[in-house]
Each structure stands twice: as C-alpha cells, then as structure tokens.
Design an enzyme around this catalytic site. Sequence first.
Site, short mmCIF file in Angstrom:
data_model
loop_
_atom_site.label_atom_id
_atom_site.label_comp_id
_atom_site.label_asym_id
_atom_site.label_seq_id
_atom_site.Cartn_x
_atom_site.Cartn_y
_atom_site.Cartn_z
N HIS A 1 0.85 -1.19 0.00
CA HIS A 1 0.00 0.00 0.00
C HIS A 1 0.89 1.23 0.00
CE1 HIS A 1 -3.15 2.82 1.09
NE2 HIS A 1 -3.99 1.88 0.67
N ASP B 1 -7.96 -5.39 -0.02
CA ASP B 1 -8.47 -6.25 -1.08
C ASP B 1 -8.07 -7.72 -0.94
OD1 ASP B 1 -9.84 -4.31 -2.49
OD2 ASP B 1 -8.00 -3.59 -3.42
N1 ACO Z 1 4.20 -7.64 -4.86
C1 ACO Z 1 5.54 -7.61 -5.04
N2 ACO Z 1 6.32 -6.52 -4.89
C2 ACO Z 1 5.69 -5.39 -4.54
C3 ACO Z 1 4.30 -5.33 -4.33
C4 ACO Z 1 3.55 -6.51 -4.50
N3 ACO Z 1 2.23 -6.51 -4.31
N4 ACO Z 1 3.95 -4.07 -3.99
C5 ACO Z 1 5.08 -3.36 -4.00
N5 ACO Z 1 6.14 -4.16 -4.32
C6 ACO Z 1 7.56 -3.77 -4.36
C7 ACO Z 1 7.86 -2.98 -5.63
O1 ACO Z 1 8.27 -3.82 -6.67
C8 ACO Z 1 8.95 -2.06 -5.14
O2 ACO Z 1 10.14 -2.82 -5.06
P1 ACO Z 1 11.58 -2.13 -5.32
O3 ACO Z 1 11.76 -1.14 -4.22
O4 ACO Z 1 12.54 -3.27 -5.29
O5 ACO Z 1 11.48 -1.49 -6.68
C9 ACO Z 1 8.53 -1.72 -3.71
O6 ACO Z 1 7.78 -2.86 -3.27
C10 ACO Z 1 7.70 -0.45 -3.57
O7 ACO Z 1 6.56 -0.58 -4.44
P2 ACO Z 1 5.92 0.59 -5.28
O8 ACO Z 1 5.22 0.00 -6.45
O9 ACO Z 1 6.96 1.64 -5.53
O10 ACO Z 1 4.90 1.16 -4.21
P3 ACO Z 1 3.70 2.12 -4.53
O11 ACO Z 1 3.42 2.83 -3.27
O12 ACO Z 1 3.96 2.93 -5.75
O13 ACO Z 1 2.50 1.12 -4.91
C11 ACO Z 1 0.72 -0.42 -4.69
C12 ACO Z 1 1.54 0.70 -4.01
C13 ACO Z 1 0.24 0.04 -6.07
C14 ACO Z 1 -0.49 -0.73 -3.82
C15 ACO Z 1 1.61 -1.69 -4.81
O14 ACO Z 1 1.99 -2.13 -3.53
C16 ACO Z 1 0.94 -2.80 -5.61
O15 ACO Z 1 1.04 -2.84 -6.83
N6 ACO Z 1 0.22 -3.75 -4.91
C17 ACO Z 1 -0.53 -4.78 -5.60
C18 ACO Z 1 -1.85 -4.21 -6.12
C19 ACO Z 1 -2.85 -3.95 -5.01
O16 ACO Z 1 -3.07 -4.77 -4.14
N7 ACO Z 1 -3.48 -2.77 -5.08
C20 ACO Z 1 -4.52 -2.37 -4.14
C21 ACO Z 1 -4.04 -1.27 -3.25
S1 ACO Z 1 -5.24 -0.87 -2.02
C22 ACO Z 1 -6.41 -0.01 -2.90
O17 ACO Z 1 -6.16 0.72 -3.81
C23 ACO Z 1 -7.71 -0.17 -2.47
#
Ligand code: ACO
Length: 458
Positions: free
Chosen positions: A336, A393
């Site tokens: 998140h 979720d």
């Molecule tokens: N699985 C694997 N790796 C992940 C995940 C994941 N679900 N989420 C983040 N990471 C990793 C990224 O690859 C990144 O790694 P790095 O530092 O080596 O490059 C690091 O964790 C940070 O992730 P970001 O994508 O930069 O974080 P951001 O804050 O931009 O994204 C998000 C947040 C979109 C929720 C992300 O965690 C994600 O894609 N999760 C899966 C989708 C999801 O569940 N979305 C629902 C969110 S809640 C809502 O909107 C209601």
Amino acid sequence: MKDHAATAVGLSRWRAPQGIQTTTQDGTRRMAGAAKLVYDGQELELPIIEGTENERAIDIGKLRGTTGLITVDEGFVNTGSCKSGVTFLDGEQGILRYRGYPIEDLAEKSTFLEVAYLLIYGELPTKEQYEDFQHSITVHTMIHEDLKRLYDGYPKDSHPMSILSSMIVTLSGYYTDSSDPLIPMHREISMARLLAKTPTIAAYSYKKSIGQPFVYPRNNLSYIGNFMNMMFSVPATDYEVDPVIERALDTLLILHADHEQNCSTSTVRLVGSSRANLYATIASGVCALWGPLHGGANQAVIEMLSRVHEDGGDAKKYIELAKDKNSTFRLMGFGHRVYKNFDPRARIIKKACDDVLKKMGVHDPLLEIAKKLEEAALEDEYFVERKLYPNVDFYSGIIYRAIGIPTDMFTVMFALGRMPGWIAQWKEMIENPGTRIGRPRQVYNGATERRYQDIGKR
Ligand code: ACO
C-alpha cells in the site's frame, strides 16, 4: 541553463517551532517556524502548517511566484493536494478514522448508510436526521425506464465497471435541470440520486450479464437488503435476504467508504474542480478505481489465488515470482502506498472472512491459499524490508465469493462502498470558496523547437 551548482538548492529543517502561531480559518495551524529554501543566492521562508493530528506540511504556495521554481513529485508521494477534514489515516501506525471515529468502532457498531451520512455531513445523525436521509435515498432508487434500454447496447460480457461508469455519467442527461454543482439544492439531490441509484445500476449490469430480468428496487428493504434482492431474486420464486450476508456486506461497504486522497478520490476532486456535474465527476472516479493497482485489485486477487490453487497451491513458488524483477507478477492485495505497518481494514476483513464462511458453512480452498501466501510473505525478507502487508483487497474477494457475487462484480462492490467517500470529498471541495481548478505543472523533457519538414523531405 544557468549553473546553480554553486548556490545549491538546500531545504533546511524548519526552526524549532515556538508553539502555535495562528489557527487559520480552515482549521490548520500555522507554526511559528518556517522551512528555509536557499536558492540562487536568495533565501526564501516557506511556512509550516500543521493539521489537527499534528501532521506538518511545507506550504509552497508562493514558491513559483518568488523563485520561478516548481516542485516535481512523481506519483504525488510527498504532495498534499488539499486540506481535508473527512478521513484521517496514519499509515505508520495503522490508524483509519472517518470524521474522527475509528474504523474498528464504525465497522462493529454502525451501518453503511449511517457512515455515509457521517462522511458527507461531518456528524453522526440523530434518529430524525437518519430517517430523513434514509427516506431521501429510498425515494430515488429507481432509474428511468429509458435508461434500462441502454443495457441492450452492451455485449453480454461487458465488464460491469464499464457499464457502471457510463450509466452514472448518463444520469446527468436525465437531470439537466438539477445538476449545477454550485447550487446547494442541486448538490443535495444529485448526492441522494447517486447513492440511491448506484446499487440499482450495479445489480442490473449483473442481471444483464446472466440474462435474467431486471428486478425493481424494493423500498421496504434496507439499503443492502434491497441491493441483494435486486441481485439475487428472480420473479419466479421468493427470495429472503440472509441477515448474516446482509451484515457482512454492510461491514465491507463501511470499510471501503473512504480513504482520503487515493487515486480515485484525487480523480474525483480534480474532475470536480472544473465544476463538471457530480455524475460526470463520480463516473471519472469509477474509471480510476477500475485499475488493478487500485480497486481492481480485489478481482485480481481472486484470479491470482485461483491460479495458485490450480497450479498445486505452492505459495512459496508465487512468493518467489512476486520478488523476481524480471517478472511482471505482483502479489495482488499486498502493499500500500500509505500503510507501512498494517492495513486496519485488512485485519477486520480477515476476521470477518473467517466468521462469515463459518456461519455460512462454506469451505473455500482459496482462503487457505490466501493464508498460506500471507504467512509466507510476512516471513520473507523482501516483503518485510519493503513493508508490504495485506491490504483491504486481500480477503474481501473471498467474502464476496461466499456470498455469491461474481468475480467481475467485485470492483463494482468497492465502488458502491466508496460512493459516500467520493461524494463527501467532492462536497468538501466544491463548498470551499478557496478551491481553484486542479492544474498541475510539469518539467518538459521533449524536443526543443524545430522546423516542420514537408513529408517528402523526411
Ligand atoms: N508484490 C511484489 N512486490 C511489490 C508489491 C507486490 N504486491 N507491492 C510493491 N512491491 C515492491 C515494488 O516492486 C517495489 O520494489 P523495489 O523497491 O525493489 O522497486 C517496492 O515494493 C515499492 O513498491 P511501489 O510500487 O513503488 O509502491 P507504490 O506505493 O507505488 O505502490 C501499490 C503501491 C500500487 C499498492 C503496490 O503495492 C501494488 O502494486 N500492490 C498490488 C496491487 C494492489 O493490491 N493494489 C490495491 C491497493 S489498495 C487499494 O487501492 C484499495
């Protein structure tokens, strides 16, 4: 380009605050100290403001006018786009409150409609206010008969989010005389219509997809009961709303009702700031919610869990895949932008999931897979280091499945829940006389000026 290396941009820490200087009209406090920006031989003081939960921010409102500089913050990771009194969340401590009330209390004791009132009007309603509110929503549950015919134009397998967004924007065509966002009465009726009609539109899109007749709303049922009746009843037989399911859905919608400046809410505020009518504004929020990184994650989670299950249920294998930077696979329902400890909604939902499945006597192998994935991720250095935890979720889809809601309707359920939050945030924005149209700037990195060449000379 000027060489600014010698006068490096430096943002010093603000001076130790001497206490509160002033409380401003919008309820924030202006601190005695200021941040100092040293740039190009000049020193600029940037005021520090503080919110009611002591969150501090640098006010850069005068930055461009004074220095010619703008700020860049891709993904708005550090940017507060507004001041808001609707929802408070502290991602480090896992706190979520609507209008000051902890989400745990509301999920246990309140109802979705009461929470909608709280979000929109700022206070819990008295009995009389609640009854009036309920009445104003109940009398608007039907949609225009002509609007029903629009469903015929959609292919059977249209995603219900596409139907929901387009039906909502189409409502504006039916209420041209009462959708001016600057007129308080128009705002009130538009808000009531949206809360009332969205469940009807959503249920009709499901009926359309399975080829069953539309079921008209029933105003003697509760908000959730009416929605379930429109989803699951058929003219040929009686249908009774199961109170266990009704309460589970009520709780889920409460948990989704608002989440401050997330992607879809920011979209709603941005579109609404142009003074587009509320139907157009909310339709834009529905579209933003659809994406799998936002509300669409609940559908993506179930698809992922089914894939893991069909592939033998090896959680570790998928944990490795999620960590592999050469793969696009992510652990859906994990991570998140704001929560870096735990998502308080996920805790409540995980418990509700166990309770509901037990009460309904449902055994879902996907719940076991979800628990295995969570356990493996929480012990894995990659997820621990990055503070990736289950989000709202991760478990919600398992409850929806148990209730009988099809997977492609999950994000629609999220939209039903988020409706009061979008409305409350829009109302706060549009009623604030200080609101200006949202219009970010950019740092241009394209081609510099060049001359047009005739096609034969290229
Ligand atoms: N699985 C694997 N790796 C992940 C995940 C994941 N679900 N989420 C983040 N990471 C990793 C990224 O690859 C990144 O790694 P790095 O530092 O080596 O490059 C690091 O964790 C940070 O992730 P970001 O994508 O930069 O974080 P951001 O804050 O931009 O994204 C998000 C947040 C979109 C929720 C992300 O965690 C994600 O894609 N999760 C899966 C989708 C999801 O569940 N979305 C629902 C969110 S809640 C809502 O909107 C209601």
